[in-house]
Enzyme design. Sequence first.
Site, PDB file in Angstrom:
ATOM      1  N   SER A  23       0.846  -1.286  -0.112  1.00  0.00           N
ATOM      2  CA  SER A  23      -0.030  -0.005  -0.078  1.00  0.00           C
ATOM      3  C   SER A  23       0.989   1.186  -0.021  1.00  0.00           C
ATOM      4  O   SER A  23       1.953   1.199   0.661  1.00  0.00           O
ATOM      5  CB  SER A  23      -0.845  -0.104   1.357  1.00  0.00           C
ATOM      6  OG  SER A  23      -1.848   1.002   1.184  1.00  0.00           O
ATOM      7  N   PRO A  24       0.385   2.140  -0.856  1.00  0.00           N
ATOM      8  CA  PRO A  24       1.083   3.485  -0.533  1.00  0.00           C
ATOM      9  C   PRO A  24       1.387   4.184   1.016  1.00  0.00           C
ATOM     10  O   PRO A  24       0.430   4.123   1.689  1.00  0.00           O
ATOM     11  CB  PRO A  24       0.294   4.687  -1.391  1.00  0.00           C
ATOM     12  CG  PRO A  24      -0.776   3.724  -2.023  1.00  0.00           C
ATOM     13  CD  PRO A  24      -0.814   2.442  -1.353  1.00  0.00           C
ATOM     14  N   CYS A  56       3.192   7.133   3.156  1.00  0.00           N
ATOM     15  CA  CYS A  56       3.999   8.295   3.292  1.00  0.00           C
ATOM     16  C   CYS A  56       5.114   8.112   3.995  1.00  0.00           C
ATOM     17  O   CYS A  56       4.993   7.591   5.225  1.00  0.00           O
ATOM     18  CB  CYS A  56       3.109   9.593   3.911  1.00  0.00           C
ATOM     19  SG  CYS A  56       1.650   9.809   2.709  1.00  0.00           S
ATOM     20  N   TYR A  82      -8.381  13.926   2.052  1.00  0.00           N
ATOM     21  CA  TYR A  82      -7.757  14.867   0.975  1.00  0.00           C
ATOM     22  C   TYR A  82      -8.839  15.172  -0.067  1.00  0.00           C
ATOM     23  O   TYR A  82      -9.987  15.287   0.384  1.00  0.00           O
ATOM     24  CB  TYR A  82      -6.362  14.244   0.494  1.00  0.00           C
ATOM     25  CG  TYR A  82      -5.612  13.496   1.555  1.00  0.00           C
ATOM     26  CD1 TYR A  82      -5.015  14.473   2.489  1.00  0.00           C
ATOM     27  CD2 TYR A  82      -5.115  12.318   1.662  1.00  0.00           C
ATOM     28  CE1 TYR A  82      -4.078  13.910   3.355  1.00  0.00           C
ATOM     29  CE2 TYR A  82      -4.334  11.803   2.824  1.00  0.00           C
ATOM     30  CZ  TYR A  82      -3.976  12.891   3.450  1.00  0.00           C
ATOM     31  OH  TYR A  82      -3.115  12.257   4.685  1.00  0.00           O
ATOM     32  N   ARG A  90       1.269  -1.373   7.313  1.00  0.00           N
ATOM     33  CA  ARG A  90       2.217  -1.627   8.536  1.00  0.00           C
ATOM     34  C   ARG A  90       2.980  -2.945   8.474  1.00  0.00           C
ATOM     35  O   ARG A  90       4.080  -3.002   8.952  1.00  0.00           O
ATOM     36  CB  ARG A  90       1.570  -1.348   9.696  1.00  0.00           C
ATOM     37  CG  ARG A  90       0.927   0.262   9.996  1.00  0.00           C
ATOM     38  CD  ARG A  90       0.072   0.480  11.065  1.00  0.00           C
ATOM     39  NE  ARG A  90      -0.165   1.746  11.570  1.00  0.00           N
ATOM     40  CZ  ARG A  90      -0.999   2.438  10.808  1.00  0.00           C
ATOM     41  NH1 ARG A  90      -1.936   1.973   9.989  1.00  0.00           N
ATOM     42  NH2 ARG A  90      -1.493   3.736  11.077  1.00  0.00           N
TER      43      ARG A  90
END
Length: 360
Positions: free
Chosen positions: A22-23, A25, A182, A325
Amino acid sequence: MSSLFHEYRLKDVVMRNRIAVSPMCQYSSENGFPNDWHFVHLGSRAVGGAGLVMVEATAVSPEGRISPSDSGIYLDEHVEPFARISRFLKQYGSVPGIQIAHAGRKASANKPWEGDNHIDNDQGGWDVLAPSPIAFGGNLTKVPHELSIQDIAKIQVAFVAAAKRSLAAGFEWLELHFAHGYLAHEFYSPLSNQRTDSYGGSFENRIRFLMETFTAVRKVWPERFPLTARLSVTDWIEGGVTVEESIELIRRLKNAGLDLIDVSHGFITPDISKVPWGPGFMIPIASRIKKESEIPTAVGWMITDPQQAEEAVKDNHADLVLLAREMLRDPYWPYHAAVKLGVEKASDILPVQYARAVKR
C-alpha cells in the site's frame, strides 16, 4: 495452490501474486524528489516478493503536499528519480505503481513525529485549499481558501500532468487518491463540502470533481495499464459519506473506465471514534462493494495473518490484499506467507541471490 499466490492480470499487467504494498507516506523528500530512502524502502518490498509496490501519495502540485517533505511529481525533473525506482521494482518482479494526490485542507502540515500540525506560513507553510472554508480540526486549524471554478480546473490540469509524468517515469499502475480526507474526498463528503454551486450540495454535484478528474486522467493514461482509485467509502459519521452512495459512485467510475477500486475509509474529520477497528475490518465492506459494483477490488487495513489474506482472496471478497504496517514490520512478508501457506518452492518468490540460500 494458494489463492493468494495465483497470478493476477489486470489489463496488460500481470502481478506474480495478489499481495500489494500500500502507498505509505515517508515524509522524507525535499521539494518532492524521491531519494535513496525511497529507493531502499520500496525496493526492499519488491525483493521481498510483493506483486505490486505502490509509491506513497505523491502530490500533483507543491501546495498539494501533506507536508514540505512529501513526495511530488509536479516537476519534469521528478521523472528520472522515480524512473530509477520503477526500473528496480520491475527488475525484481513487482509491478511499479504510484498514487497521485492533492492534500487539500490537510496540506502544509508537520511530519507526524514533529507534531502533525499545520505549519504557519512564516515557518515554511502555505495557504491550504478546499471546496469550502472549513478547517479540518484537531491539530490542523488553518481555514482553507475556497476553491474557485478556475482553481478547480487548474488542479485537474495538474492531475493530468502528474499522470503523464508517472507514465514517463515507467509506472504501470496509477492510483488516484480519492480518500482519507484529502481534496477529492473533501469534495465528496457533505461534512467538508458546503458549496452551493455545481460542485456542492447534491450527490451529483459532490462527485463532480472526482468524475471530472478521473475522466481527464483516463484520457492520457494508456488503456493497457490499470487506472485505479482509492476511495473512502464511508466516513463513519452521521451526515457523511455512506457505503450505499459509494457503490453508486464506483459504478459510475467503472463506466468511465475505472479498472479497480481500492476500498478504504474515513479520516474526513479528526473523529475516528466510530471506526470498528479490528483484524481485517474492511474485508466485509470490500466484499459487498465487489459484488454490488461488479469491479475488481483491493482491500487493506489490519490484515496481518497470511491465512486471513488467503481467505479474503479465496472466498472472493477481494482480488488484491494491500499491506502497509505489516510490510514495515516485515518486508519479506510475502515469502513468509508463502512458507506458512505451504506454497511449493516458496523461496522462488525471492531473488536468486537469496533463494539459493533459503531453499524452502
